[in-house]
Motif scaffolding. Sequence first.
Motif, PDB file in Angstrom:
ATOM      1  N   CYS A  12      -3.475  -1.921  -4.931  1.00 47.22           N
ATOM      2  CA  CYS A  12      -3.883  -2.358  -6.362  1.00 47.22           C
ATOM      3  C   CYS A  12      -4.351  -3.855  -6.482  1.00 47.22           C
ATOM      4  O   CYS A  12      -3.877  -4.390  -5.490  1.00 47.22           O
ATOM      5  CB  CYS A  12      -2.450  -2.026  -7.305  1.00 47.22           C
ATOM      6  SG  CYS A  12      -2.416  -0.476  -8.150  1.00 47.22           S
ATOM      7  N   CYS A  41      -1.903   7.299  -8.527  1.00 48.15           N
ATOM      8  CA  CYS A  41      -1.818   6.158  -7.483  1.00 48.15           C
ATOM      9  C   CYS A  41      -0.920   5.025  -8.003  1.00 48.15           C
ATOM     10  O   CYS A  41      -0.002   4.389  -7.089  1.00 48.15           O
ATOM     11  CB  CYS A  41      -3.216   5.599  -7.233  1.00 48.15           C
ATOM     12  SG  CYS A  41      -4.461   6.899  -6.537  1.00 48.15           S
ATOM     13  N   LYS A  42      -0.781   4.431  -9.034  1.00 47.33           N
ATOM     14  CA  LYS A  42       0.018   3.375  -9.562  1.00 47.33           C
ATOM     15  C   LYS A  42       1.278   3.833  -9.486  1.00 47.33           C
ATOM     16  O   LYS A  42       2.158   3.141  -8.985  1.00 47.33           O
ATOM     17  CB  LYS A  42      -0.333   3.031 -10.958  1.00 47.33           C
ATOM     18  CG  LYS A  42      -1.671   1.946 -11.083  1.00 47.33           C
ATOM     19  CD  LYS A  42      -1.688   1.639 -12.415  1.00 47.33           C
ATOM     20  CE  LYS A  42      -3.005   0.853 -12.702  1.00 47.33           C
ATOM     21  NZ  LYS A  42      -3.262   0.285 -13.964  1.00 47.33           N
ATOM     22  N   ILE A  80      -3.969   3.514  -0.547  1.00 45.47           N
ATOM     23  CA  ILE A  80      -4.123   3.077  -2.005  1.00 45.47           C
ATOM     24  C   ILE A  80      -3.463   1.710  -1.989  1.00 45.47           C
ATOM     25  O   ILE A  80      -2.441   1.465  -1.683  1.00 45.47           O
ATOM     26  CB  ILE A  80      -3.411   3.919  -2.771  1.00 45.47           C
ATOM     27  CG1 ILE A  80      -3.856   5.534  -2.631  1.00 45.47           C
ATOM     28  CG2 ILE A  80      -3.460   3.612  -4.376  1.00 45.47           C
ATOM     29  CD1 ILE A  80      -5.090   5.909  -3.192  1.00 45.47           C
ATOM     30  N   GLN A 104      -9.160   2.606  -3.373  1.00 43.91           N
ATOM     31  CA  GLN A 104      -8.757   3.681  -2.338  1.00 43.91           C
ATOM     32  C   GLN A 104      -9.391   3.707  -1.116  1.00 43.91           C
ATOM     33  O   GLN A 104     -10.761   3.138  -1.098  1.00 43.91           O
ATOM     34  CB  GLN A 104      -8.803   5.085  -2.681  1.00 43.91           C
ATOM     35  CG  GLN A 104     -10.519   5.514  -3.010  1.00 43.91           C
ATOM     36  CD  GLN A 104     -10.477   6.974  -3.184  1.00 43.91           C
ATOM     37  OE1 GLN A 104      -9.718   7.557  -3.715  1.00 43.91           O
ATOM     38  NE2 GLN A 104     -11.662   7.664  -2.658  1.00 43.91           N
ATOM     39  N   ALA A 146      -5.933   7.417 -10.814  1.00 45.16           N
ATOM     40  CA  ALA A 146      -5.297   5.944 -10.986  1.00 45.16           C
ATOM     41  C   ALA A 146      -3.934   5.846 -11.461  1.00 45.16           C
ATOM     42  O   ALA A 146      -3.257   5.292 -10.700  1.00 45.16           O
ATOM     43  CB  ALA A 146      -6.531   5.298 -11.828  1.00 45.16           C
ATOM     44  N   TYR A 206      -6.691  -2.528 -11.275  1.00 48.84           N
ATOM     45  CA  TYR A 206      -7.614  -1.838 -10.525  1.00 48.84           C
ATOM     46  C   TYR A 206      -6.840  -1.140  -9.339  1.00 48.84           C
ATOM     47  O   TYR A 206      -6.114  -1.828  -8.595  1.00 48.84           O
ATOM     48  CB  TYR A 206      -8.516  -2.817 -10.057  1.00 48.84           C
ATOM     49  CG  TYR A 206      -9.590  -3.234 -10.899  1.00 48.84           C
ATOM     50  CD1 TYR A 206     -10.555  -2.688 -11.312  1.00 48.84           C
ATOM     51  CD2 TYR A 206      -9.131  -4.430 -11.533  1.00 48.84           C
ATOM     52  CE1 TYR A 206     -11.349  -3.006 -12.133  1.00 48.84           C
ATOM     53  CE2 TYR A 206     -10.079  -4.897 -12.753  1.00 48.84           C
ATOM     54  CZ  TYR A 206     -11.158  -4.129 -13.042  1.00 48.84           C
ATOM     55  OH  TYR A 206     -11.952  -4.848 -13.957  1.00 48.84           O
ATOM     56  N   VAL A 207      -7.148   0.125  -9.170  1.00 48.35           N
ATOM     57  CA  VAL A 207      -6.596   0.873  -8.023  1.00 48.35           C
ATOM     58  C   VAL A 207      -7.700   1.116  -7.142  1.00 48.35           C
ATOM     59  O   VAL A 207      -8.887   1.448  -7.557  1.00 48.35           O
ATOM     60  CB  VAL A 207      -6.115   2.292  -8.447  1.00 48.35           C
ATOM     61  CG1 VAL A 207      -5.715   3.173  -7.335  1.00 48.35           C
ATOM     62  CG2 VAL A 207      -4.922   2.207  -9.598  1.00 48.35           C
ATOM     63  N   HIS A 237       0.773  -1.111  -0.030  1.00 51.76           N
ATOM     64  CA  HIS A 237      -0.088   0.064   0.006  1.00 51.76           C
ATOM     65  C   HIS A 237       0.847   1.142  -0.044  1.00 51.76           C
ATOM     66  O   HIS A 237       2.182   1.200   0.334  1.00 51.76           O
ATOM     67  CB  HIS A 237      -0.841   0.141   1.166  1.00 51.76           C
ATOM     68  CG  HIS A 237      -0.235   0.481   2.616  1.00 51.76           C
ATOM     69  ND1 HIS A 237       0.183  -0.603   3.460  1.00 51.76           N
ATOM     70  CD2 HIS A 237       0.293   1.449   3.117  1.00 51.76           C
ATOM     71  CE1 HIS A 237       0.582  -0.252   4.372  1.00 51.76           C
ATOM     72  NE2 HIS A 237       0.784   1.208   4.289  1.00 51.76           N
ATOM     73  N   LEU A 260       2.573   3.719  -5.763  1.00 43.63           N
ATOM     74  CA  LEU A 260       2.414   2.470  -5.466  1.00 43.63           C
ATOM     75  C   LEU A 260       3.513   1.376  -5.522  1.00 43.63           C
ATOM     76  O   LEU A 260       4.252   0.625  -4.726  1.00 43.63           O
ATOM     77  CB  LEU A 260       0.978   1.674  -5.621  1.00 43.63           C
ATOM     78  CG  LEU A 260       0.723   0.422  -4.906  1.00 43.63           C
ATOM     79  CD1 LEU A 260       0.991   0.959  -3.327  1.00 43.63           C
ATOM     80  CD2 LEU A 260      -0.659  -0.199  -5.181  1.00 43.63           C
ATOM     81  N   SER A 285       3.234  -1.540  -7.507  1.00 47.34           N
ATOM     82  CA  SER A 285       2.826  -2.889  -7.000  1.00 47.34           C
ATOM     83  C   SER A 285       4.050  -3.880  -6.994  1.00 47.34           C
ATOM     84  O   SER A 285       4.957  -3.897  -8.054  1.00 47.34           O
ATOM     85  CB  SER A 285       1.708  -3.372  -8.018  1.00 47.34           C
ATOM     86  OG  SER A 285       1.522  -4.611  -7.661  1.00 47.34           O
TER      87      SER A 285
END
Lengths: 142, 142
Positions: free
Chosen positions: A52, A106-107, A50, A123, A103, A120-121, A42, A110, A112
Amino acid sequence: MSEPRAMQELSRTEALQRLGSVPFGRVVFTRRALPAIRPVNHVVLDGRVIICSHEGAAIVGVVGAQDGVVVAYEADEINPAERSGWSVVVTGLARIVDDPEDAARCKEALHSWLAGEMGYVIQIEPEIVTGFELRRAWPPGP
Amino acid sequence: MSEPRAMQELSRTEALQRLGSVPFGRVVFTRRALPAIRPVNHVVLDGRVIICSHEGAAIVGVVGAQDGVVVAYEADEINPAERSGWSVVVTGLARIVDDPEDAARCKEALHSWLAGEMGYVIQIEPEIVTGFELRRAWPPGP
């Protein structure tokens, strides 16, 4: 090493700071009327937690099926040898981040851990924030 | 350090072994229709996950109010720097251990971390057991 421990509450601010200081935690939700939990990485961005996930994942099915669903998110840092550490739980509305620009941001924040398309993000808005620290029960810690 | 990771499933036996190899995890339950999670220490005894709690604790209220309730229990060992590790989730019926002899044996095996009277021993019967290990996605790990 084996003295008993006491739990000391953390303030909301302190709890969110600790959550933001670690890279992963566990998302907790209800699926087919059963409690479910998945570890994920996260990031805390603009006061939101956030995470994913990918097409077909349980959490995406649950969150995507409605216009938001209440989940819990937990992170901790516990040292079993010392029996010291902390745990933070955030409870709040989880929803898919639809806005493409948001999105993408956020990615980017993050990174991942998992290979493959994380389409998919999600929140989580921290509505209820609780946290505690494990301290020596006696004598009282500093 | 930042290569993507893949999740590899663990067998039931392997998953329960890993759960038994660590001293703490997180119990996941539903409380007032909301998902809830609490970190606790545990022991695996006679194939059951054993935790302790005290009068007034949320988990005691939930489990004690009925003749058993389904919970999830999660433990993991994840190294964020390496992005390696594992996670195990057990889902099953949780109930208060009423038999005084059995409860005493569980408490003896558990060594609760917390100070104060931990009057309630709770056992979770592992009905569904899932686990995964994080491995390098590419090249495949050994």
